[in-house]
Scaffold this motif. Sequence first.
Motif, PDB file in Angstrom:
ATOM      1  N   GLY A 126      79.826  34.912  98.445  1.00 21.77           N
ATOM      2  CA  GLY A 126      79.096  35.640  99.476  1.00 21.77           C
ATOM      3  C   GLY A 126      77.791  36.222  98.960  1.00 21.77           C
ATOM      4  N   GLN A 127      77.801  36.766  97.743  1.00 24.27           N
ATOM      5  CA  GLN A 127      76.587  37.325  97.173  1.00 24.27           C
ATOM      6  C   GLN A 127      75.567  36.233  96.857  1.00 24.27           C
ATOM      7  N   LEU A 128      76.046  35.092  96.367  1.00 22.88           N
ATOM      8  CA  LEU A 128      75.140  33.975  96.073  1.00 22.88           C
ATOM      9  C   LEU A 128      74.433  33.498  97.335  1.00 22.88           C
ATOM     10  N   LEU A 129      75.191  33.320  98.416  1.00 24.22           N
ATOM     11  CA  LEU A 129      74.591  32.874  99.669  1.00 24.22           C
ATOM     12  C   LEU A 129      73.662  33.937 100.249  1.00 24.22           C
ATOM     13  N   PHE A 130      74.005  35.204 100.066  1.00 27.58           N
ATOM     14  CA  PHE A 130      73.149  36.280 100.562  1.00 27.58           C
ATOM     15  C   PHE A 130      71.793  36.248  99.862  1.00 27.58           C
TER      16      PHE A 130
END
Length: 342
Positions: free
Chosen positions: A88-92
């Motif tokens: 989720g953090q990578l995509l954010f």
Amino acid sequence: MIEGELHQLNWMSYANESQSNNTVGLQYMGFLELVLFSTVTSVPCCVFLFINGTMLFTLRSKVVFRETSRYVLLFNLLFADTVQMSLGQLLFILNAFRIRLTYPVCGVFTMLAYFTNVIPPLTLVVMSLERYVAVCYPLRHSTIVTIRNTAVAIMVVLGFSSLNILTQVILLLDFKFENLESLTMKENCVRETMRLGSVSDLYDKVYVYFVFVSAGVAILCSYIGVSIAARSASTDKASARKGRNTLLLHMVQLGLSLSSTIHNPLQLVLSKVLDKKIFVRIQIVLYVCVIIFPSCLSSLIYGIRDQTIRPILINNLCCQWRCALSLSVVPAKAKSSMHITS
């Protein structure tokens, strides 16, 4: 045929609107403000990843953890939460800096997100059933809840999640990718983008509702069974009380897991009623509270509450902090000594 294609185009326009609103406010931010808000999300995420990683290491560091069913299930739960939070953090970050991915790459990320999103609620169901057996059938607990049976339960959970991925891939095959001008995506990579059809969207909603309603019913039934057993004179009152508290925590965890599924729809509603600059700041808060924080809650709950894990976890956390500080202090001392020598 034409009516079906028009329906699909209408659905895709809605999906594009939804996922565009997911980071629409970012275009109103300057580069420095963008870096600032990315840091605001990355710092708590890194802290929680550090805690989760230490917890995972702790659960593999002792034989008692590796050979106890509830700790094996906890490891499975934490691992899925950690992967989900990292993804989720990578995509954010990718979406915040408008880095466009190709459809195959986004599809891999999306399928992995679907896979890890289903594992926590199903694992919570298995953990609740384990607590139910421990309280209601204490004499048979050691024969029912074994490492082998726990491994079988984990395989069933993984198989059920994999079946969901297989179904999603089959639904994606119906989309005519050859009509696309390029495989590079024009929009952000979010799960709504990869729902390329009304059937895929309907299936996803039904599947999510089915999983969480079934998990909620299973945990609630386990709680009722433990509560009834707690009133029995032959039941260990302390064990029954701890079992009920654990099941209540499982209900809270399930609710927090469910909250992540309403993250994007909630953002879509807020984006229509709030100013863009205000919305993007609220979006950051929602992301930290609804996506990042629930993924670390399991570590905090079990690490602090479990008397067996707590001292080992605290010791591991302190040791890793000391190692990190020592690594940062040694280069500074080396530089100062070189400066004095010169």
